[in-house]
Design an enzyme around this catalytic site. Structure first.
Site, mmCIF file in Angstrom:
data_model
loop_
_atom_site.group_PDB
_atom_site.id
_atom_site.type_symbol
_atom_site.label_atom_id
_atom_site.label_comp_id
_atom_site.label_asym_id
_atom_site.label_seq_id
_atom_site.Cartn_x
_atom_site.Cartn_y
_atom_site.Cartn_z
ATOM 1 N N HIS A 63 1.233 -1.547 0.248
ATOM 2 C CA HIS A 63 0.223 0.284 0.087
ATOM 3 C C HIS A 63 0.717 1.591 -0.139
ATOM 4 O O HIS A 63 2.120 0.882 0.762
ATOM 5 C CB HIS A 63 -0.953 0.080 0.937
ATOM 6 C CG HIS A 63 -0.835 0.310 2.325
ATOM 7 N ND1 HIS A 63 0.375 -1.113 2.877
ATOM 8 C CD2 HIS A 63 -0.073 1.711 3.303
ATOM 9 C CE1 HIS A 63 1.150 -0.397 4.376
ATOM 10 N NE2 HIS A 63 0.762 0.822 4.455
ATOM 11 N N ASP A 67 0.793 5.561 1.997
ATOM 12 C CA ASP A 67 0.112 6.058 2.770
ATOM 13 C C ASP A 67 -0.581 7.615 2.477
ATOM 14 O O ASP A 67 -0.029 8.042 1.781
ATOM 15 C CB ASP A 67 1.297 6.854 4.085
ATOM 16 C CG ASP A 67 1.477 5.369 4.633
ATOM 17 O OD1 ASP A 67 1.206 4.347 4.677
ATOM 18 O OD2 ASP A 67 2.742 5.569 5.015
ATOM 19 N N HIS A 125 5.145 0.366 0.185
ATOM 20 C CA HIS A 125 5.524 -0.619 0.940
ATOM 21 C C HIS A 125 4.336 -1.117 2.193
ATOM 22 O O HIS A 125 3.179 -1.474 1.352
ATOM 23 C CB HIS A 125 6.509 0.133 2.627
ATOM 24 C CG HIS A 125 5.173 1.439 2.798
ATOM 25 N ND1 HIS A 125 4.379 2.106 2.068
ATOM 26 C CD2 HIS A 125 4.288 1.098 3.879
ATOM 27 C CE1 HIS A 125 3.904 3.215 3.053
ATOM 28 N NE2 HIS A 125 3.681 2.443 4.243
ATOM 29 N N ARG A 154 7.755 -9.090 15.912
ATOM 30 C CA ARG A 154 8.241 -7.679 15.781
ATOM 31 C C ARG A 154 7.114 -6.570 15.880
ATOM 32 O O ARG A 154 5.937 -6.396 15.196
ATOM 33 C CB ARG A 154 8.972 -7.367 13.683
ATOM 34 C CG ARG A 154 8.612 -6.001 13.458
ATOM 35 C CD ARG A 154 9.264 -5.511 12.115
ATOM 36 N NE ARG A 154 9.173 -4.667 11.285
ATOM 37 C CZ ARG A 154 8.704 -3.688 11.110
ATOM 38 N NH1 ARG A 154 7.598 -4.306 10.792
ATOM 39 N NH2 ARG A 154 8.616 -2.542 10.001
#
Length: 330
Positions: free
Chosen positions: A198, A200, A255, A265
């Protein structure tokens, strides 16, 4: 329609590129040039010597880990995300899923105070940690936006940063937790999509993660560049609105995040966004007769409504691009 994929496609390629790391303690005019070049070439860079105190980061990480270590039933009391609150696997309302659990908060102090009651056993401590972190990272985002304006020779160097300094700004704070995957067979590493491809929609994103890899950016279809983890740095990426305001000179980079089989993570992302009523236009310094404005004027409310009506990976900014006839008439 973009169909969510649970695993990376076999046809995809990884490309090792040394992504820009910019030291903010350097000479200001040089820093602004480096940031502009990074935004043009990659839509992404890292900053070090950023001025966000380690104790502010550590407090926020501690509160986040405390929440994600709770039993599922307790975490669910802070959800479901609608859009704010706790979410797990489901991303948005249009069928996107990933190996992730998250907290999504608005940066409004009253909203943070209300949400803290269902997130933490000590709401005052959690609210304080979030508020201090958001203020520090928003200040950093404003400094970067001012440097960008200076590097672009925009007359009003606070033009971009004022949009997220505004008391009615619509900025968000998201904490993502990608649990380790117990899916390894015969010591073969298994990788799943944590948060799918996607861009942002906001102006600028500042992201920090622990020392576990997973973040990747894509400059070309099917080619992914792994971003090495660095707990001392903030990752900065251009959002759709900044691409529009720079008349396409900057790239709103696509990203994604992959889940790691062996280690969990955690990332913390600040999404700098303007007030809903703010009109997104290209400043006159970015428009010439040879390079007319590429995008129609729109408000953040209009763009946000469009963005959240689409699947995660679908293109949004092209819907606001001027037609060829519009460009010829300009």
């Amino acid at each position: 329609m973009v169909v969510a994929s649970a695993t990376p496609k076999r046809s995809e390629k990884l490309q090792g590129i040394e992504l820009p790391i910019i030291d903010l303690s350097g000479e200001r005019s040089e820093i602004s040039k480096l940031i502009v070049k990074a935004c043009e070439d990659y839509g992404f860079f890292k900053v070090i010597n950023h001025g966000v105190h380690q104790d502010i980061i550590a407090r926020m990480e501690e509160e986040s880990l405390n929440f994600f270590s709770k039993p599922v039933a307790e975490k669910q009391q802070a959800g479901p995300a609608n859009p704010f609150g706790y979410g797990c696997k489901n991303i948005g309302f249009n069928g996107d899923i990933g190996e992730v659990e998250y907290l999504l908060l608005h940066n409004n102090p009253l909203s943070i105070a209300q949400a803290s009651k269902s997130i933490s056993n000590d709401p005052t401590k959690f609210r304080s940690a979030v508020s201090c972190y958001i203020k520090a990272v928003r200040d950093l985002a404003c400094e970067i936006l001012d440097l960008i304006a200076e590097g672009l020779w925009v007359h009003d160097t606070s033009l971009f940063s004022n949009l997220i300094r505004d008391v009615d700004n619509d900025s968000l704070f998201r904490i993502n937790h990608y649990p380790s995957l117990v899916l390894c067979k015969d010591n073969i590493r298994d990788t799943k999509i944590g948060f799918g491809e996607h861009s942002d929609p906001q102006i600028l994103t500042l992201l920090r993660s622990n020392n576990v890899d997973g973040l990747q950016i894509s400059l070309y279809d099917g080619v992914w560049i792994p971003v090495s983890p660095d707990p001392t740095a903030f990752c900065v990426n251009v959002g759709d609105l900044l691409q529009a305001m720079t008349n396409g000179r900057f790239v709103s980079v696509r990203h994604r995040a992959l889940s790691n089989s062996y280690q969990s993570r955690m990332s913390m992302a600040f999404f700098g966004a303007p007030p809903l009523h703010a009109k997104i236009i290209t400043p006159p310094e970015m428009v010439t007769h040879g390079e007319p404005s590429l995008y129609k004027p729109f408000t953040w409310a209009e763009y946000k409504k469009t963005a959240f009506s689409l699947r995660l990976g679908e293109s949004r900014l092209n819907l606001f691009r001027k037609s060829r006839n519009d460009l010829e008439d300009a």
